[in-house]
Motif scaffolding. Structure first.
Motif, PDB file in Angstrom:
ATOM      1  N   THR A   5       0.657  -1.211   0.004  1.00 34.96           N
ATOM      2  CA  THR A   5      -0.294  -0.171   0.131  1.00 34.96           C
ATOM      3  C   THR A   5       0.736   1.256  -0.092  1.00 34.96           C
ATOM      4  O   THR A   5       1.949   1.272   0.881  1.00 34.96           O
ATOM      5  N   PHE A   6       0.738   2.197  -0.739  1.00 33.90           N
ATOM      6  CA  PHE A   6       1.539   3.537  -0.968  1.00 33.90           C
ATOM      7  C   PHE A   6       0.592   4.639  -0.666  1.00 33.90           C
ATOM      8  O   PHE A   6      -0.673   4.655  -1.117  1.00 33.90           O
ATOM      9  N   ARG A   7       1.074   5.519  -0.209  1.00 29.41           N
ATOM     10  CA  ARG A   7       0.340   6.703   0.579  1.00 29.41           C
ATOM     11  C   ARG A   7       1.130   7.947   0.306  1.00 29.41           C
ATOM     12  O   ARG A   7       2.137   8.279   0.848  1.00 29.41           O
ATOM     13  N   PHE A   8       0.605   9.056  -0.440  1.00 32.26           N
ATOM     14  CA  PHE A   8       1.114  10.612  -0.908  1.00 32.26           C
ATOM     15  C   PHE A   8      -0.012  11.565  -0.648  1.00 32.26           C
ATOM     16  O   PHE A   8      -0.237  12.120  -1.509  1.00 32.26           O
ATOM     17  N   PRO A   9      -0.531  11.555   0.612  1.00 29.11           N
ATOM     18  CA  PRO A   9      -1.519  12.483   0.728  1.00 29.11           C
ATOM     19  C   PRO A   9      -1.408  14.153   0.954  1.00 29.11           C
ATOM     20  O   PRO A   9      -2.440  14.786   0.765  1.00 29.11           O
ATOM     21  N   THR A  10      -0.482  14.407   1.453  1.00 28.43           N
ATOM     22  CA  THR A  10      -0.434  15.679   2.061  1.00 28.43           C
ATOM     23  C   THR A  10      -0.388  16.816   0.975  1.00 28.43           C
ATOM     24  O   THR A  10       0.354  16.788  -0.014  1.00 28.43           O
ATOM     25  N   ARG A  11      -1.172  17.818   1.039  1.00 31.44           N
ATOM     26  CA  ARG A  11      -1.306  18.885   0.260  1.00 31.44           C
ATOM     27  C   ARG A  11      -0.335  19.743   0.615  1.00 31.44           C
ATOM     28  O   ARG A  11      -0.038  20.095   1.649  1.00 31.44           O
ATOM     29  N   MET A  12       0.383  20.339  -0.327  1.00 30.52           N
ATOM     30  CA  MET A  12       1.761  21.232  -0.302  1.00 30.52           C
ATOM     31  C   MET A  12       1.554  22.510  -1.128  1.00 30.52           C
ATOM     32  O   MET A  12       1.216  22.431  -2.297  1.00 30.52           O
ATOM     33  N   HIS A  13       1.913  23.537  -0.487  1.00 28.52           N
ATOM     34  CA  HIS A  13       2.023  25.210  -1.239  1.00 28.52           C
ATOM     35  C   HIS A  13       3.473  25.460  -1.117  1.00 28.52           C
ATOM     36  O   HIS A  13       4.036  25.454  -0.292  1.00 28.52           O
ATOM     37  N   PHE A  14       4.019  25.632  -2.366  1.00 27.17           N
ATOM     38  CA  PHE A  14       5.493  25.946  -2.402  1.00 27.17           C
ATOM     39  C   PHE A  14       5.898  27.230  -3.141  1.00 27.17           C
ATOM     40  O   PHE A  14       5.237  27.399  -4.230  1.00 27.17           O
ATOM     41  N   GLY A  15       6.652  27.937  -2.710  1.00 29.34           N
ATOM     42  CA  GLY A  15       7.147  29.199  -3.469  1.00 29.34           C
ATOM     43  C   GLY A  15       7.242  30.336  -2.276  1.00 29.34           C
ATOM     44  O   GLY A  15       6.775  30.216  -1.393  1.00 29.34           O
ATOM     45  N   MET A 169      -1.762  11.280  11.557  1.00 32.55           N
ATOM     46  CA  MET A 169      -0.757  12.376  12.002  1.00 32.55           C
ATOM     47  C   MET A 169      -0.201  13.575  10.832  1.00 32.55           C
ATOM     48  O   MET A 169       0.404  14.427  11.040  1.00 32.55           O
ATOM     49  N   MET A 170      -0.238  12.641   9.723  1.00 32.12           N
ATOM     50  CA  MET A 170       0.109  13.834   8.566  1.00 32.12           C
ATOM     51  C   MET A 170      -0.654  14.808   8.477  1.00 32.12           C
ATOM     52  O   MET A 170      -1.846  15.103   8.701  1.00 32.12           O
ATOM     53  N   PRO A 171      -0.002  16.002   8.305  1.00 33.43           N
ATOM     54  CA  PRO A 171      -0.774  17.349   8.349  1.00 33.43           C
ATOM     55  C   PRO A 171      -1.685  17.588   7.082  1.00 33.43           C
ATOM     56  O   PRO A 171      -1.335  16.846   6.123  1.00 33.43           O
ATOM     57  N   GLU A 172      -2.717  18.058   7.374  1.00 29.84           N
ATOM     58  CA  GLU A 172      -3.563  18.421   6.291  1.00 29.84           C
ATOM     59  C   GLU A 172      -2.845  19.425   5.035  1.00 29.84           C
ATOM     60  O   GLU A 172      -3.166  19.321   3.976  1.00 29.84           O
ATOM     61  N   LEU A 173      -2.257  20.159   5.824  1.00 28.23           N
ATOM     62  CA  LEU A 173      -1.301  21.155   4.587  1.00 28.23           C
ATOM     63  C   LEU A 173      -0.137  21.448   5.164  1.00 28.23           C
ATOM     64  O   LEU A 173       0.392  21.689   6.302  1.00 28.23           O
ATOM     65  N   ALA A 174       0.794  21.493   4.266  1.00 28.83           N
ATOM     66  CA  ALA A 174       2.145  22.143   4.473  1.00 28.83           C
ATOM     67  C   ALA A 174       2.667  23.236   3.392  1.00 28.83           C
ATOM     68  O   ALA A 174       1.970  23.426   2.218  1.00 28.83           O
ATOM     69  N   ILE A 175       3.067  24.204   4.176  1.00 34.01           N
ATOM     70  CA  ILE A 175       3.596  25.585   3.367  1.00 34.01           C
ATOM     71  C   ILE A 175       4.987  25.584   3.298  1.00 34.01           C
ATOM     72  O   ILE A 175       5.815  25.589   4.432  1.00 34.01           O
ATOM     73  N   LEU A 176       5.650  25.527   2.144  1.00 36.38           N
ATOM     74  CA  LEU A 176       6.883  25.355   2.067  1.00 36.38           C
ATOM     75  C   LEU A 176       7.431  26.800   1.348  1.00 36.38           C
ATOM     76  O   LEU A 176       7.281  27.045   0.305  1.00 36.38           O
ATOM     77  N   ASP A 177       7.701  27.705   2.235  1.00 34.64           N
ATOM     78  CA  ASP A 177       7.847  29.066   1.998  1.00 34.64           C
ATOM     79  C   ASP A 177       9.765  29.502   2.213  1.00 34.64           C
ATOM     80  O   ASP A 177       9.982  29.578   3.219  1.00 34.64           O
ATOM     81  N   PRO A 178      10.373  29.533   0.813  1.00 28.34           N
ATOM     82  CA  PRO A 178      11.891  29.623   1.316  1.00 28.34           C
ATOM     83  C   PRO A 178      12.269  31.095   2.022  1.00 28.34           C
ATOM     84  O   PRO A 178      13.419  30.861   2.440  1.00 28.34           O
ATOM     85  N   GLU A 179      11.431  31.964   1.724  1.00 29.59           N
ATOM     86  CA  GLU A 179      11.740  33.116   2.343  1.00 29.59           C
ATOM     87  C   GLU A 179      11.792  33.147   4.098  1.00 29.59           C
ATOM     88  O   GLU A 179      12.475  33.834   4.801  1.00 29.59           O
ATOM     89  N   LEU A 180      11.097  32.023   4.629  1.00 27.50           N
ATOM     90  CA  LEU A 180      11.148  31.856   6.009  1.00 27.50           C
ATOM     91  C   LEU A 180      12.627  30.846   6.360  1.00 27.50           C
ATOM     92  O   LEU A 180      12.526  30.794   7.685  1.00 27.50           O
ATOM     93  N   THR A 181      13.229  30.694   5.470  1.00 27.09           N
ATOM     94  CA  THR A 181      14.473  29.976   5.605  1.00 27.09           C
ATOM     95  C   THR A 181      15.743  30.556   5.451  1.00 27.09           C
ATOM     96  O   THR A 181      16.833  30.304   5.655  1.00 27.09           O
ATOM     97  N   VAL A 182      15.622  32.101   4.980  1.00 24.94           N
ATOM     98  CA  VAL A 182      16.838  32.785   4.764  1.00 24.94           C
ATOM     99  C   VAL A 182      17.733  33.156   5.900  1.00 24.94           C
ATOM    100  O   VAL A 182      18.935  33.367   5.702  1.00 24.94           O
ATOM    101  N   GLY A 183      17.215  33.302   7.065  1.00 22.57           N
ATOM    102  CA  GLY A 183      17.601  33.727   8.292  1.00 22.57           C
ATOM    103  C   GLY A 183      18.416  32.803   8.976  1.00 22.57           C
ATOM    104  O   GLY A 183      19.119  33.016   9.945  1.00 22.57           O
TER     105      GLY A 183
END
Length: 379
Positions: A5-15, A169-183
């Motif tokens: 069984t394979f599962r890839f359910p998390t919705r992700m927003h990137f940028g 326990m997987m998050p419903e939504l993941a937000i990948l914002d590179p501006e939050l990692t520059v510091g």
């Protein structure tokens, strides 16, 4: 052939600027009063300010902060977060931070569902299909906790870290914002990046059938090779920061296969000596690969290719040497003794590593003596 069984359910927003998608989280799950879960150090950063500005826009005067998560989350942190959640009458969770902040937020979901049960007593195979809605926003590119189905928490009463996991326990939504990692400082960028590398390599060689995860793991290895040095050397490089966020999420998606001995070795270094998890992984990964390669070096041939190498007769040796050189080039501490870990503590650490379940899916079975030998080689 067995059924898989394979599962890839998390919705992700990137940028860049993707944090604005918190508005979607609010609308989709009817969140009126979220608890923002993070750690005290992050609460003083630009990443926190940028995120808080969006929270103020989406939930003006309604969202509540909790900044009490330790660098290696403690059971008490989760209890305290639950009290903050309950007192404020919250109805959703936003996790902000590295693996610790996100793991703390994820474990809080269990506490909300089972407020009168200790974390270690929750029956993880009986979780409801849905937990309290959760949006994960990473500020480091390493753990991939934003797409993972597990949380790692230190439980002092049993003297070790525990892994709490299950698909709900997987998050419903993941937000990948590179501006939050520059510091993120260079040394933490390096350590968290090596965490992503460790996830990808260990999951690829893990002897569990999951060809989808294998392909994702190999691409994550390639991305870390290409973009981690750039992210360390040029902290404002949004392309490098962005691809490292992608690589970290891919590594975590891949390790739903499971992990290996490097993680069993790394976990006690954090729980007993407060070593940063990514740094601990970076230091023990090469010796783990050499250990595994003694019985089957060829399993690392495609890992070598993903690292840009031409595999020779002993690709495990090649990969281990390449990773040690990468550590040096990134300014990563070279030996366990450099972390002030006493040599006479290694037998105790080996016993705790043996009690950690990650080595059960290592490609080569491990005894306590094997784990001690790997610690000694890394010391």
């Amino acid at each position: 052939m067995e059924i898989s069984t394979f599962r890839f359910p998390t919705r992700m927003h990137f940028g860049p600027g993707a944090r604005r998608m918190l508005a979607e989280f609010a609308a989709t799950y009817n969140i009126a009063r979220p608890l923002l879960v993070t750690d005290d150090g992050l609460a003083r950063t630009e990443a926190y300010k940028l995120t808080a500005h969006v929270l103020d826009t989406v939930w003006p005067g309604a969202w509540q902060p909790f900044t009490g998560i330790h660098p290696n989350p403690l059971e008490q942190d989760i209890d305290d977060a639950y009290e903050a959640y309950r007192r404020a009458n919250c109805d959703g969770i936003v996790g902000l931070g590295g693996g610790s902040g996100l793991d703390g937020a994820k474990a809080l979901r269990l506490k909300v569902e089972y407020p009168d049960t200790k974390l270690v007593d929750i029956k993880l195979d009986q979780l409801p299909a849905k937990l309290v809605p959760f949006c994960a926003i990473p500020t480091t590119a390493g753990t991939g906790s934003e797409v993972g189905r597990s949380s790692v928490v230190t439980v002092p009463s049993i003297g070790r870290k525990v892994v709490l996991g299950g698909p709900p326990m997987m998050p419903e939504l993941a937000i990948l914002d590179p501006e939050l990692t520059v510091g993120l400082p260079a040394h933490l960028t390096a350590a968290t990046g090596m965490d992503a590398m460790t996830h990808a390599i260990e999951s690829y060689v893990c002897p569990v059938f999951h060809p989808l995860c294998d392909a994702i793991a190999l691409e994550a290895i390639r991305l870390v090779r290409l973009y981690l040095p750039r992210a360390v050397e040029q902290p404002g490089d949004l392309e490098a920061r962005g691809y490292m966020l992608i690589a970290a999420s891919m590594g975590a998606i891949a390790f739903q296969k499971d992990l290996g001995a490097a993680h069993s070795l790394a976990h006690p270094l954090s729980s007993e000596f407060a070593a940063h998890h990514g740094l601990a992984n970076a230091l023990v990964l090469p010796t783990t690969i050499r250990f595994n390669g003694e019985t089957n070096s060829q399993q690392y041939a495609r890992v070598a290719e993903a690292l840009g190498l031409v595999p020779d007769a002993d690709p495990a040796r090649q990969v281990a040497a390449w990773l040690e050189e990468l550590n040096r080039s990134l300014g990563i501490t070279q030996r366990l003794r450099d972390l002030k870990i006493p040599r006479d503590a290694l037998p105790m650490l080996a016993q705790k590593a043996f009690e950690d379940g990650c080595h059960l899916t290592n490609p080569r079975p491990c005894t306590v003596e094997d784990l001690l030998r790997m610690y000694e080689e890394a010391w």
